[in-house]
Design a protein around this motif. Structure first.
Motif, mmCIF file in Angstrom:
data_model
loop_
_atom_site.group_PDB
_atom_site.id
_atom_site.type_symbol
_atom_site.label_atom_id
_atom_site.label_comp_id
_atom_site.label_asym_id
_atom_site.label_seq_id
_atom_site.Cartn_x
_atom_site.Cartn_y
_atom_site.Cartn_z
ATOM 1 N N ALA A 54 0.828 -1.211 0.000
ATOM 2 C CA ALA A 54 0.000 0.000 0.000
ATOM 3 C C ALA A 54 0.855 1.251 0.000
ATOM 4 C CB ALA A 54 -0.938 -0.010 1.200
ATOM 5 N N ALA A 55 1.902 1.272 0.821
ATOM 6 C CA ALA A 55 2.752 2.467 0.919
ATOM 7 C C ALA A 55 3.464 2.743 -0.398
ATOM 8 C CB ALA A 55 3.759 2.301 2.048
ATOM 9 N N VAL A 56 4.042 1.709 -1.002
ATOM 10 C CA VAL A 56 4.757 1.903 -2.271
ATOM 11 C C VAL A 56 3.779 2.296 -3.373
ATOM 12 C CG1 VAL A 56 6.102 0.744 -4.067
ATOM 13 C CG2 VAL A 56 6.675 0.398 -1.661
ATOM 14 N N GLY A 57 2.606 1.674 -3.413
ATOM 15 C CA GLY A 57 1.596 2.032 -4.418
ATOM 16 C C GLY A 57 1.137 3.470 -4.273
ATOM 17 N N LEU A 58 0.916 3.917 -3.034
ATOM 18 C CA LEU A 58 0.492 5.306 -2.813
ATOM 19 C C LEU A 58 1.585 6.301 -3.182
ATOM 20 C CD1 LEU A 58 -1.508 5.035 0.528
ATOM 21 C CD2 LEU A 58 -2.388 5.655 -1.720
ATOM 22 N N VAL A 59 2.822 6.009 -2.796
ATOM 23 C CA VAL A 59 3.929 6.916 -3.122
ATOM 24 C C VAL A 59 4.135 6.979 -4.637
ATOM 25 C CG1 VAL A 59 6.428 7.219 -2.931
ATOM 26 C CG2 VAL A 59 5.082 6.705 -0.903
ATOM 27 N N ALA A 60 4.107 5.826 -5.301
ATOM 28 C CA ALA A 60 4.283 5.813 -6.763
ATOM 29 C C ALA A 60 3.154 6.569 -7.458
ATOM 30 C CB ALA A 60 4.348 4.365 -7.267
ATOM 31 N N THR A 61 1.922 6.401 -6.969
ATOM 32 C CA THR A 61 0.788 7.119 -7.554
ATOM 33 C C THR A 61 0.917 8.621 -7.334
ATOM 34 O OG1 THR A 61 -0.620 5.197 -7.208
ATOM 35 C CG2 THR A 61 -1.725 7.296 -7.556
ATOM 36 N N ALA A 62 1.362 9.033 -6.148
ATOM 37 C CA ALA A 62 1.543 10.457 -5.862
ATOM 38 C C ALA A 62 2.627 11.055 -6.749
ATOM 39 C CB ALA A 62 1.881 10.661 -4.387
ATOM 40 N N ILE A 63 3.715 10.324 -6.937
ATOM 41 C CA ILE A 63 4.792 10.817 -7.808
ATOM 42 C C ILE A 63 4.296 10.945 -9.243
ATOM 43 C CG2 ILE A 63 7.020 10.182 -8.829
ATOM 44 C CD1 ILE A 63 7.750 8.985 -6.069
ATOM 45 N N LEU A 64 3.550 9.954 -9.704
ATOM 46 C CA LEU A 64 3.000 10.027 -11.065
ATOM 47 C C LEU A 64 2.054 11.213 -11.212
ATOM 48 C CD1 LEU A 64 2.497 8.866 -13.907
ATOM 49 C CD2 LEU A 64 0.645 7.531 -12.903
ATOM 50 N N HIS A 65 1.209 11.428 -10.207
ATOM 51 C CA HIS A 65 0.240 12.523 -10.286
ATOM 52 C C HIS A 65 0.922 13.879 -10.375
ATOM 53 C CE1 HIS A 65 -3.603 14.462 -9.868
ATOM 54 N NE2 HIS A 65 -3.112 15.220 -8.916
ATOM 55 N N ARG A 66 2.058 14.029 -9.725
ATOM 56 C CA ARG A 66 2.783 15.301 -9.752
ATOM 57 C C ARG A 66 3.643 15.468 -10.993
ATOM 58 N NH1 ARG A 66 2.891 18.453 -5.283
ATOM 59 N NH2 ARG A 66 1.886 17.591 -3.445
ATOM 60 N N SER A 67 3.865 14.381 -11.740
ATOM 61 C CA SER A 67 4.705 14.462 -12.929
ATOM 62 C C SER A 67 3.909 15.007 -14.111
ATOM 63 C CB SER A 67 5.267 13.077 -13.280
ATOM 64 O OG SER A 67 4.252 12.276 -13.851
ATOM 65 N N ARG A 68 4.596 15.226 -15.220
ATOM 66 C CA ARG A 68 3.919 15.730 -16.422
ATOM 67 C C ARG A 68 3.049 14.664 -17.070
ATOM 68 N NH1 ARG A 68 6.880 14.880 -21.540
ATOM 69 N NH2 ARG A 68 8.676 13.584 -21.056
ATOM 70 N N PHE A 69 3.241 13.401 -16.709
ATOM 71 C CA PHE A 69 2.439 12.318 -17.271
ATOM 72 C C PHE A 69 1.116 12.145 -16.540
ATOM 73 C CE2 PHE A 69 6.864 11.150 -18.106
ATOM 74 C CZ PHE A 69 6.831 11.178 -19.479
ATOM 75 N N GLY A 70 1.026 12.657 -15.331
ATOM 76 C CA GLY A 70 -0.168 12.468 -14.527
ATOM 77 C C GLY A 70 -1.234 13.517 -14.733
ATOM 78 N N ARG A 71 -0.878 14.607 -15.361
ATOM 79 C CA ARG A 71 -1.836 15.693 -15.575
ATOM 80 C C ARG A 71 -1.933 16.011 -17.051
ATOM 81 N NH1 ARG A 71 -0.706 19.885 -10.658
ATOM 82 N NH2 ARG A 71 -0.519 18.277 -9.079
ATOM 83 N N PRO A 72 -3.136 16.250 -17.526
ATOM 84 C CA PRO A 72 -3.246 16.646 -18.935
ATOM 85 C C PRO A 72 -2.628 18.027 -19.154
ATOM 86 C CG PRO A 72 -5.382 16.768 -17.856
ATOM 87 C CD PRO A 72 -4.423 16.163 -16.866
ATOM 88 N N ALA A 73 -2.039 18.195 -20.299
ATOM 89 C CA ALA A 73 -1.430 19.480 -20.619
ATOM 90 C C ALA A 73 -2.508 20.557 -20.723
ATOM 91 C CB ALA A 73 -0.663 19.385 -21.926
ATOM 92 N N LYS A 74 -2.219 21.696 -20.107
ATOM 93 C CA LYS A 74 -3.168 22.802 -20.167
ATOM 94 C C LYS A 74 -2.794 23.690 -21.350
ATOM 95 C CE LYS A 74 -4.035 22.807 -15.247
ATOM 96 N NZ LYS A 74 -3.937 23.527 -14.006
ATOM 97 N N THR A 75 -3.480 23.483 -22.448
ATOM 98 C CA THR A 75 -3.218 24.279 -23.635
ATOM 99 C C THR A 75 -4.468 25.069 -23.987
ATOM 100 O OG1 THR A 75 -3.892 22.487 -25.078
ATOM 101 C CG2 THR A 75 -1.555 22.638 -24.572
ATOM 102 N N ASP A 76 -4.246 26.207 -24.567
ATOM 103 C CA ASP A 76 -5.340 27.052 -25.011
ATOM 104 C C ASP A 76 -5.800 26.527 -26.368
ATOM 105 O OD1 ASP A 76 -7.132 29.048 -25.448
ATOM 106 O OD2 ASP A 76 -5.640 30.632 -25.720
ATOM 107 N N ALA A 77 -6.997 25.990 -26.433
ATOM 108 C CA ALA A 77 -7.496 25.369 -27.666
ATOM 109 C C ALA A 77 -7.583 26.369 -28.808
ATOM 110 C CB ALA A 77 -8.861 24.742 -27.417
ATOM 111 N N THR A 78 -7.727 27.660 -28.500
ATOM 112 C CA THR A 78 -7.830 28.647 -29.570
ATOM 113 C C THR A 78 -6.504 28.833 -30.298
ATOM 114 O OG1 THR A 78 -7.328 30.504 -28.103
ATOM 115 C CG2 THR A 78 -9.655 29.896 -28.366
ATOM 116 N N ARG A 79 -5.392 28.416 -29.673
ATOM 117 C CA ARG A 79 -4.069 28.570 -30.274
ATOM 118 C C ARG A 79 -3.399 27.240 -30.609
ATOM 119 N NH1 ARG A 79 -1.355 33.334 -29.735
ATOM 120 N NH2 ARG A 79 -2.510 35.008 -28.765
ATOM 121 N N ASP A 80 -4.061 26.133 -30.344
ATOM 122 C CA ASP A 80 -3.453 24.821 -30.506
ATOM 123 C C ASP A 80 -3.731 24.260 -31.898
ATOM 124 O OD1 ASP A 80 -2.334 22.352 -30.211
ATOM 125 O OD2 ASP A 80 -3.625 21.710 -28.562
ATOM 126 N N ARG A 81 -2.695 24.019 -32.651
ATOM 127 C CA ARG A 81 -2.825 23.485 -34.019
ATOM 128 C C ARG A 81 -3.404 22.074 -34.020
ATOM 129 N NH1 ARG A 81 -2.867 23.604 -39.063
ATOM 130 N NH2 ARG A 81 -1.407 22.653 -40.493
#
Length: 140
Positions: A54-81
């Motif tokens: 449980a501890a390793v799973g929670l820590v790994a999930t927290a690290i993933l959530h804080r990484s660039r892979f865990g969050r969708p990129a916030k792009t402005d759709a009006t400028r995104d090709r």
């Protein structure tokens, strides 16, 4: 079946489920289960094995959530090709009136506005943003 085998079978099932769903979060929990298997191999009790998993799973999930892979990129759709294929297209503007113009683009009349730093001269412009039915253009 030994305890460590049960942990690794569970981890394997989660890895397969992750491959089918495409989310990295199941992979992080699978890593936790694999560590539970290692804890079983080291002879820890069932409660400690569960705690380690449980501890390793929670820590790994927290690290993933804080990484660039865990969050969708916030792009402005009006400028995104990738969202709007008009971005980067060229339009010919015959003339400007107070920083605005009307041009024929894709078989329809569009309102055109100058983008930041653009000069109001007749000529070709590149579309840098689409706001509703207005094209924001730049000289570059």
């Amino acid at each position: 079946m030994s305890d460590w085998m049960n942990w690794l079978v569970g981890a394997g099932i989660l890895v397969i489920a992750e491959l089918l769903t495409g989310t990295f979060y199941l992979l992080m929990i699978a890593i936790g289960l694999a560590f539970g298997g290692v804890a079983a191999l080291l002879g820890m009790s069932g409660a400690l094995q569960t705690l380690v998993a449980a501890a390793v799973g929670l820590v790994a999930t927290a690290i993933l959530h804080r990484s660039r892979f865990g969050r969708p990129a916030k792009t402005d759709a009006t400028r995104d090709r990738n969202v709007n294929l008009d971005i980067g297209a060229r339009v010919a503007v015959p003339g400007w009136q107070d920083g605005r113009a009307r041009v024929m683009y894709r078989g329809a009349l569009w309102d055109v506005e100058l983008g930041p730093g653009a000069l109001p001269e007749a000529g070709d412009y590149r579309i840098v943003e689409v706001r509703g039915n207005r094209l924001i253009v730049s000289n570059s």
